[in-house]
Design an enzyme around this catalytic site. Structure first.
Site, mmCIF file in Angstrom:
data_model
loop_
_atom_site.group_PDB
_atom_site.id
_atom_site.type_symbol
_atom_site.label_atom_id
_atom_site.label_comp_id
_atom_site.label_asym_id
_atom_site.label_seq_id
_atom_site.Cartn_x
_atom_site.Cartn_y
_atom_site.Cartn_z
ATOM 1 C CD GLU B 50 -11.176 -6.823 24.297
ATOM 2 O OE1 GLU B 50 -11.844 -7.678 24.927
ATOM 3 O OE2 GLU B 50 -11.138 -6.773 23.049
ATOM 4 C CD GLN B 113 -16.509 -4.659 16.269
ATOM 5 O OE1 GLN B 113 -15.469 -4.151 15.862
ATOM 6 N NE2 GLN B 113 -16.580 -5.900 16.704
ATOM 7 C CE LYS B 162 -9.539 0.841 10.162
ATOM 8 N NZ LYS B 162 -10.246 -0.341 9.654
#
Ligand SMILES: Cc1ncc(C[n+]2csc(CCOP(=O)(O)OP(=O)(O)O)c2C)c(N)n1
Lengths: 175, 555
Positions: B50, B113, B162
């Site tokens: 990333e 996460q 999400k």
């Protein structure tokens, strides 16, 4: 070093307090006191921030605050005429025999008794920081059990005010 | 019609004319990637880490002047972006970063996460959002692009849980932004502009000190006109390099810690210092008491907070550099400054940049050869260290946005991914990465991205078997005790390059460079050149710690 009082209008968005407090911490500015609450508009909060520092420092504080997107308006009202108040609640040891004496002291400071325990009394008192300090000192000999104090809030005197401009009032950012 | 937030996001990006996104997928961004799958207009570049995505978006933004966009998943994806966000923030690079977040209901539960990426990036973003209300998506994106690109540019992060990405909304893209707390000042105050024009007339020894703000505002042409109109020499900060033609007689090169002695002495002697789009950084000012001690200071900058932050300014002027210079130009009266320009000329002759040539291959020599073969037409990307400073000193940048380098953060590992972004942002242009054996090993995995994207980046590695810049510091400040700065193991960089399918060469002598470099630069396709340079070479001149800008030591 002088103390400066900033009246700051901010978006009432989550995290705005963290943004402001974080800015002070990471730039090494010292907050003397900070009071925050909603204004007459649900989407806008006001922070009254007292900062200690010389002119250039206060200028940096103001400019850095302005860079925060959620900060709408900043007024340094230190040099203006303004009314300011703090609120304190003090729980003090008060044996039955001392109560009259303590109530008398409270009367001098126009403090109100708001609660009574078997061995304690609780007072609320509003006023300038100086008055509240004096009240606290007067009660200290009796034994202060607990003290809760707000930061200072302030408002300009007369017809002057710190509020959104008409355009700012229209552009409600709802993010 | 109702679509998902993820689909709407892609739609928003298309409306913002985003053509490329650098990213790395994961569970929390699954919906976003699924929406990207269907986009025909947006190219997604898959990096290998990333940090590569954010640096590539940065490199892309620096060469194009557009907003760079990148994306990472929640948790480790987001934290891997952090260094690159800080880098973009320090160098005022316009960027929008998307991160995935755990579902709203799990926020605050230490879910798998989960990291508080808006909290983490608070001090290193211009602004950030945690999108909780699906209905606000398009407004948040509109605001984010506006904030990133206007005023003093910078990175804006949008964190999307999400479940929010999966929610359905009726899509409408706002045509205007409503940000009552954000109104950058562009037009300079007219009375200040006339005051400045008058100061130009009075000054006998003016110096222009120009920074990255000139490039950010696309004001290079105006800067050149101003310098010529008032016959003032120009020195650049590191970030300002390429904002003024490097071969112009009025150019003094870079100033500060590793600046030219003539730039530093011009600052010391000047009676008017015109700071333009620069922030009086500590690497420039050095000891504040001996910085421009005789000068009246003008400071032009779009960020009001930069004015008076470091030094006391006599005439502050907040606004956009290009606009202000445009308004200034017609007010300027020609003054004869031959005496000052003579003085500058003699300073340049007295204290030229120089290095000792011997039988070894000197890094400065390689930079000179790079200049000889490209004449300032290439885009030069660098990493961080000595090689970076030698590029700043010996390459004469000609046009804005041809230097891509990490200034404020000084972030090793920036180079290779930034070169990938630069090459994608400037197709058809020659992109040369100058890097060190320390720096390139921090993000070397992006060679794969470079090859996957068929990019013809020319990588010139200054291989000194050391962390040269820190080694140099130890030379000066630790009595030569080289702790942890000499590599004991040296990978075969040629073999590494070949493993990725990149033609590779090793240059050991000046002759190798003179003979081999033109072919490397002119042939199509990528190349990797491993230049074996001496480990003991120091970047000079240099202002010793605590000293004034006028006290640099040279070889
Ligand atoms: C991420 C990061 N870690 C550490 C440093 C400190 N540092 C600055 S320059 C440098 C050495 C760079 O070595 P190399 O890339 O080989 O370049 P050289 O100086 O040898 O040209 C180091 C370790 C840094 N700038 N960035």
């Amino acid at each position: 070093m002088e103390k400066h009082t900033l009246s700051v209008l901010v978006e009432n968005s989550p995290g705005v307090l963290t943004r402001v407090a974080g800015l002070f911490a990471r730039r090494g500015f010292n907050i003397d006191s900070l009071a925050v609450g909603r204004t007459d508009r649900a989407d806008v909060s006001r922070m009254t921030i007292v900062v200690e520092g010389d002119k250039p420092l206060i200028e940096q504080v103001t400019k850095q605050l302005h860079k925060l997107i959620d900060v709408i308006k900043i007024s340094n009202i230190t040099e203006d005429e303004y009314v300011d108040r703090e609120l304190v609640m003090i729980k003090v040891t008060a044996e039955p025999g001392q109560r009259v004496e303590i109530l008398h002291i409270a009367g001098i400071f126009r403090a109100r008794a708001v609660d009574l325990g078997s061995k304690t009394m609780t007072f609320e008192c509003t006023g300038t920081g100086g008055k509240i300090n004096a009240f606290e000192e007067s009660l200290r000999p009796y034994g202060i059990k607990e003290l809760v104090r707000t930061g200072k809030i302030a408002m300009l005197r007369g017809s002057k005010f710190v509020a959104l401009s008409p355009a700012q009032a229209r552009d409600a950012e709802s993010a | 019609m109702e679509i998902t937030v993820a689909e709407a996001l892609v739609e928003c990006l298309e409306r913002e004319n985003v053509e490329i996104i650098f990213g790395y997928p994961g569970g929390a961004v699954l919906p976003l990637y699924d929406a990207l799958y269907h986009s025909t207009r947006i190219k997604h570049v898959l990096v290998r880490h990333e940090q590569g995505a954010v640096h590539a978006a940065d490199g892309y933004a620096r060469v194009t002047g557009r907003v760079g966009v990148c994306i990472g998943t929640s948790g480790p994806g987001a934290t891997n972006l952090v260094t690159g966000i800080a880098n973009a923030y320090m160098d005022s690079v316009p960027m929008v970063i998307f991160t995935g977040q755990v579902p709203t209901i799990q926020i605050g539960t230490d879910a798998f996460q989960e990291v508080d990426i808006t909290g983490i990036t608070l001090p290193i973003t211009k602004h950030n959002y945690l999108l909780k209300d699906p209905a606000k998506l398009s407004m948040v994106i509109k605001n984010a692009f506006h904030i990133a690109a206007t005023g003093r540019p910078g990175p804006v992060l949008i964190d999307i849980p999400k479940d929010v990405a999966q929610a359905r909304i009726s899509f409408k893209y706002p045509s205007t932004v409503k940000l009552r707390g954000y109104k950058p000042t562009y037009k300079g105050h007219p009375s200040k502009i006339t005051e400045i024009a008058k100061l130009f007339g009075k000054a006998k020894r003016p110096v222009i000190y120009a920074g990255g703000g000139v490039i950010a505002s696309n004001g290079s042409e105006e800067l050149l006109k101003l310098a010529e109109a008032i016959s003032a020499p120009v020195t650049n900060t590191f970030m300002g390099l390429a904002g003024f033609p490097g071969d112009h007689p009025l150019f003094l090169g870079m100033l500060g810690l590793h600046g030219t002695r003539y730039a530093n002495l011009a600052i010391t002697e000047c009676d008017l210092l015109i700071g333009i789009g620069a922030r009086f950084d500590d690497r420039v000012v050095m000891n504040i008491n001996s910085f421009a001690p005789h000068a009246t200071v003008i400071h032009i900058d779009i960020d009001p907070a930069e004015i008076g932050k470091v030094i006391t300014t006599n005439v502050p002027l907040v606004g956009d550099v290009k606009l202000i210079l445009k308004e200034l130009l017609p007010l300027i009266e020609k003054v004869d400054r031959s005496e000052w320009l003579e003085r500058i000329k003699s300073l340049k002759e007295q204290y030229p940049l120089s290095y000792n040539r011997d039988s070894s291959l000197k890094p400065q020599f390689i930079v000179e050869q790079l200049w000889n073969h490209t004449k300032g037409e290439a885009i030069i990307v660098t990493d961080v260290g000595q090689h970076q400073m030698w590029v700043a000193q010996y390459y004469h940048f000609k046009k804005p946005r041809t230097l891509v380098s990490s200034g404020g953060l000084g972030c090793m590992g920036f180079g290779l991914p930034a070169a990938v972004g630069a090459a994608l942002g400037a197709p058809g242009r020659k992109v040369i990465l100058v890097t060190g054996d320390g720096s390139i090993q921090m993000t070397i995995q992006e060679l794969a991205t470079m090859m996957e994207q068929c990019l013809s980046v020319k990588i010139i590695l200054f291989n000194n078997s050391a962390l040269g810049m820190v080694r140099q510091l130890q030379e000066y400040y630790c009595e030569g005790r080289h702790m942890a700065t000499n590599f004991q193991f040296h990978p075969d960089f040629e073999m590494i390059a070949r493993a990725y399918g990149i033609p590779a060469y090793t240059f050991r002598t000046e002759e190798d460079v003179v003979k081999g470099l033109p072919e490397v630069l002119d042939s199509p396709g990528p190349a990797f050149v491993n230049c074996i340079v001496p480990p003991g070479e120091n970047v000079l001149p240099m202002v010793p710690a605590g000293r004034g800008i006028n006290e640099s030591v040279a070889c």
